[in-house]
Design an enzyme around this catalytic site. Structure first.
Site, mmCIF file in Angstrom:
data_model
loop_
_atom_site.group_PDB
_atom_site.id
_atom_site.type_symbol
_atom_site.label_atom_id
_atom_site.label_comp_id
_atom_site.label_asym_id
_atom_site.label_seq_id
_atom_site.Cartn_x
_atom_site.Cartn_y
_atom_site.Cartn_z
ATOM 1 N N ASP A 95 85.035 18.818 0.016
ATOM 2 C CA ASP A 95 83.714 18.903 -0.640
ATOM 3 C C ASP A 95 82.543 18.575 0.307
ATOM 4 O O ASP A 95 82.373 17.422 0.724
ATOM 5 C CB ASP A 95 83.638 17.952 -1.842
ATOM 6 C CG ASP A 95 84.693 18.242 -2.914
ATOM 7 O OD1 ASP A 95 85.820 18.630 -2.549
ATOM 8 O OD2 ASP A 95 84.395 18.056 -4.106
ATOM 9 N N HIS A 112 81.170 21.120 -10.569
ATOM 10 C CA HIS A 112 79.718 21.212 -10.334
ATOM 11 C C HIS A 112 79.226 22.652 -10.127
ATOM 12 O O HIS A 112 78.068 22.846 -9.753
ATOM 13 C CB HIS A 112 79.318 20.354 -9.131
ATOM 14 C CG HIS A 112 79.383 18.874 -9.422
ATOM 15 N ND1 HIS A 112 78.461 18.244 -10.232
ATOM 16 C CD2 HIS A 112 80.259 17.927 -9.036
ATOM 17 C CE1 HIS A 112 78.770 16.957 -10.327
ATOM 18 N NE2 HIS A 112 79.869 16.734 -9.612
#
Ligand SMILES: [Fe+2]
Ligand SMILES: [Fe+2]
Length: 260
Positions: A8, A68
């Site tokens: 990430d 997200h």
């Protein structure tokens, strides 16, 4: 074939450290192709067109996502056209974007599947059954298949590793932003790690300003999260070696670099 998979990417510090160090890592590990999880790349939340292009220009061939994915509303305008972005495949039917993609690389094809866990996460379709459907689809085109399992629970992620062992080249976990030290090649040739980790502010709590998170744990007043903007940055990643014909992996190496 050697594939670099980056955990990430969080905010500007994450993007800047990659801009500075990605080429060096590619040479150091003799990497052929790079993919990354991009769900936090735009200020910690989601992905914008500009940020996605910035990452592609650095040499990242594809971006996987996670919970997200919709944080930046503008992604809805380009996710259908952008064939290099993969969002979780087990979202409900008719969700914009793609749950799996096939990248053309030299004479090979690389399939990439993104899945989201259902333990301690919003309810979606069962990722195990969806994984089988997606693998079957991609197998027609290639034996090289990578699975980003974006999930919270270590047990759910390990279960997915064993469930797909021998069916895909690699199952790598993302989402927790903490790299685990359990990388291995499973019995039937699938490379596995529970979490690749996070690329971004090292002196932070999962990428967020540490003072804000401490305040959250020590106060009853809600605190707005902000990505940590200064301090050292880290790159968390793995490098896997894949047999291009069989799709089986013969090595997995963990990268955890902190640059001050
Ligand atoms: Fe994340
Ligand atoms: Fe996440």
């Amino acid at each position: 074939m050697k594939i670099l998979i980056i955990g990430d990417i969080v905010g500007r510090l994450g993007r800047d450290i990659l801009k500075e160090r990605l080429q060096e890592l590619i040479s150091e590990y003799n990497v052929d192709i790079v993919i990354a999880n991009g769900e936090n790349a735009a200020g910690g939340n989601g992905l914008t067109r500009k940020v996605a292009d910035e990452l592609f220009e650095m040499g990242i061939a594809a971006l996987t996502m996670g919970n997200h994915v919709w944080d930046q509303k503008e992604i809805l305008k380009f996710i259908d056209e952008e064939v290099r972005i993969v969002r979780p495949a087990n979202y409900l039917e008719e969700t914009p974007g793609r749950g799996s993609i096939v990248l053309n690389f030299k004479n090979s094809k690389i399939g990439i599947i993104n899945l989201q866990g259902i333990t301690f996460m919003p309810c979606n379709r069962n990722p195990f059954f969806v994984a089988l459907e997606e693998v079957e689809k991609l197998r027609v085109e290639t034996n090289i298949i990578l699975v980003d399992f974006h999930a919270e629970a270590t047990s759910e992620k390990i279960a997915m590793g064993y469930f797909l062992d021998g069916k895909v080249s690699c199952v790598f976990g993302t989402h927790t932003h903490v790299q685990t030290a359990d990388e291995k090649i499973l019995q039937n040739g699938t490379a596995y790690i529970t979490d690749v980790g996070m690329t971004g502010p090292s002196d932070s709590i999962l990428g967020i300003d540490k003072e804000l998170i401490i305040k959250r744990f020590t106060s009853s007043v809600p605190v707005r999260f902000e990505v940590a903007k200064k301090g050292p940055a880290q790159i968390n990643a793995i490098v896997i070696s894949v047999n291009e014909l069989t799709g089986k992996c013969y090595s997995i190496e963990r990268i955890n670099k902190i640059y001050s």
